[in-house]
Design an enzyme around this catalytic site. Structure first.
Site, PDB file in Angstrom:
ATOM      1  N   ASP A   1     -13.856 -24.720   1.183  1.00  0.00           N
ATOM      2  CA  ASP A   1     -12.937 -24.688   2.308  1.00  0.00           C
ATOM      3  C   ASP A   1     -11.549 -25.033   1.767  1.00  0.00           C
ATOM      4  O   ASP A   1     -11.415 -25.537   0.648  1.00  0.00           O
ATOM      5  CB  ASP A   1     -13.391 -25.705   3.361  1.00  0.00           C
ATOM      6  CG  ASP A   1     -12.391 -25.871   4.480  1.00  0.00           C
ATOM      7  OD1 ASP A   1     -11.986 -24.858   5.084  1.00  0.00           O
ATOM      8  OD2 ASP A   1     -11.997 -27.022   4.751  1.00  0.00           O
TER       9      ASP A   1
ATOM     10  N   ASP B   1      -8.164 -26.323   3.935  1.00  0.00           N
ATOM     11  CA  ASP B   1      -7.514 -27.489   4.530  1.00  0.00           C
ATOM     12  C   ASP B   1      -8.484 -28.664   4.620  1.00  0.00           C
ATOM     13  O   ASP B   1      -9.557 -28.553   5.208  1.00  0.00           O
ATOM     14  CB  ASP B   1      -7.012 -27.160   5.940  1.00  0.00           C
ATOM     15  CG  ASP B   1      -5.925 -26.099   5.934  1.00  0.00           C
ATOM     16  OD1 ASP B   1      -4.790 -26.424   5.588  1.00  0.00           O
ATOM     17  OD2 ASP B   1      -6.235 -24.937   6.272  1.00  0.00           O
TER      18      ASP B   1
ATOM     19  N   ASP C   1     -15.244 -30.036   4.515  1.00  0.00           N
ATOM     20  CA  ASP C   1     -14.972 -31.356   5.078  1.00  0.00           C
ATOM     21  C   ASP C   1     -15.336 -31.473   6.550  1.00  0.00           C
ATOM     22  O   ASP C   1     -15.146 -32.542   7.140  1.00  0.00           O
ATOM     23  CB  ASP C   1     -13.485 -31.690   4.926  1.00  0.00           C
ATOM     24  CG  ASP C   1     -12.596 -30.815   5.812  1.00  0.00           C
ATOM     25  OD1 ASP C   1     -12.723 -29.583   5.731  1.00  0.00           O
ATOM     26  OD2 ASP C   1     -11.804 -31.365   6.593  1.00  0.00           O
TER      27      ASP C   1
END
Length: 238
Positions: free
Chosen positions: A16, A18, A178
């Site tokens: 991922d 961000d 995250d």
């Protein structure tokens, strides 16, 4: 004479963006506040960000407006997205930076022949532009954004499409993220997941049931990837 088994193909590690690869929170908040200022709405803070990010700029703006008691109607959203994109792209890379240990981890993996890719719900053009400004594009075999395919995370096809673009093998792929979309897309695609706790999840990443949690990219090694792939293959074979 028995045949010697062929060596395992190097894995594909999909990140991922961000909150996983890059700490983008300052620039996201600044561009979001610039956007909603056009509606005379009070600014959001970093504490709000975990409830806003994860589905791209459009959803982030919609959520911020609802948070400020101003649900969007009619054709207001496209103009706000244009305002956000112009501000965000015009200020890249801003104060965005890789998380500690990331570059060294990617160097380790690449030196062992591993492929790397990005699967993000951020617009592809913004992801490409940001990684280019940070001189990180050279690490990746594929980068897919929230507008690359007709679907986006947590739909499995976003991840499987990224794997195909990167020339990877789904049985030799690991997803790192995250937040819930990252762990969910890994589950939906049938690949193991690694969670990081320093991103933008609004719940503890342990509650998302990833296969592994790492607290620093120093822990991201070829040995960890191979162990995870082996354990995952054994689990699904039961």
């Amino acid at each position: 004479m028995p045949l010697t088994p062929a060596p395992a193909r190097p894995a594909l590690v999909v990140f991922d963006l961000d909150g996983t690869l890059l700490d983008t929170h300052v620039d996201l908040v600044e561009s979001l506040n610039h956007t909603i200022a056009a509606l005379d709405l009070a600014p959001v803070s970093y504490d709000d960000l975990t409830h806003l990010v994860g589905q791209g700029a459009r959803v982030m703006i919609e959520r911020a407006c609802r948070l400020r008691g101003h649900p969007l109607e009619g054709d207001a959203l496209p103009l706000l997205v244009e305002r956000f994109v112009a501000h965000y792209a015009g200020n890249m890379p801003g104060r965005t930076e890789p998380y500690p240990g990331l570059v060294a981890a990617m160097d380790r993996l690449r030196s062992e022949g591993y492929r790397l890719a990005v699967c993000t719900n951020k617009m592809e053009s913004l992801a490409l532009g940001l990684l280019d400004k940070l001189d990180l594009l050279r690490y990746f075999d594929a980068i897919s954004g929230g507008d690359t395919f007709p679907v986006r995370k947590p739909d499995a096809r976003h991840l499987t499409g990224t794997i195909e673009r990167a020339g990877g093998d789904i049985t030799r792929t690991v997803m790192i993220g995250d937040s819930i979309n990252d762990i969910a897309v890994a589950k939906n695609a049938g690949v193991p997941s690694i969670a990081v706790p320093f991103g933008y999840s609004d719940v503890p990443v342990s509650s998302l049931d990833p296969d592994v949690i790492i607290t620093h990219f120093d822990e991201l090694t070829p040995q960890l990837i191979e162990r995870l792939l082996q354990e995952y293959a054994e689990k699904v074979a039961v």
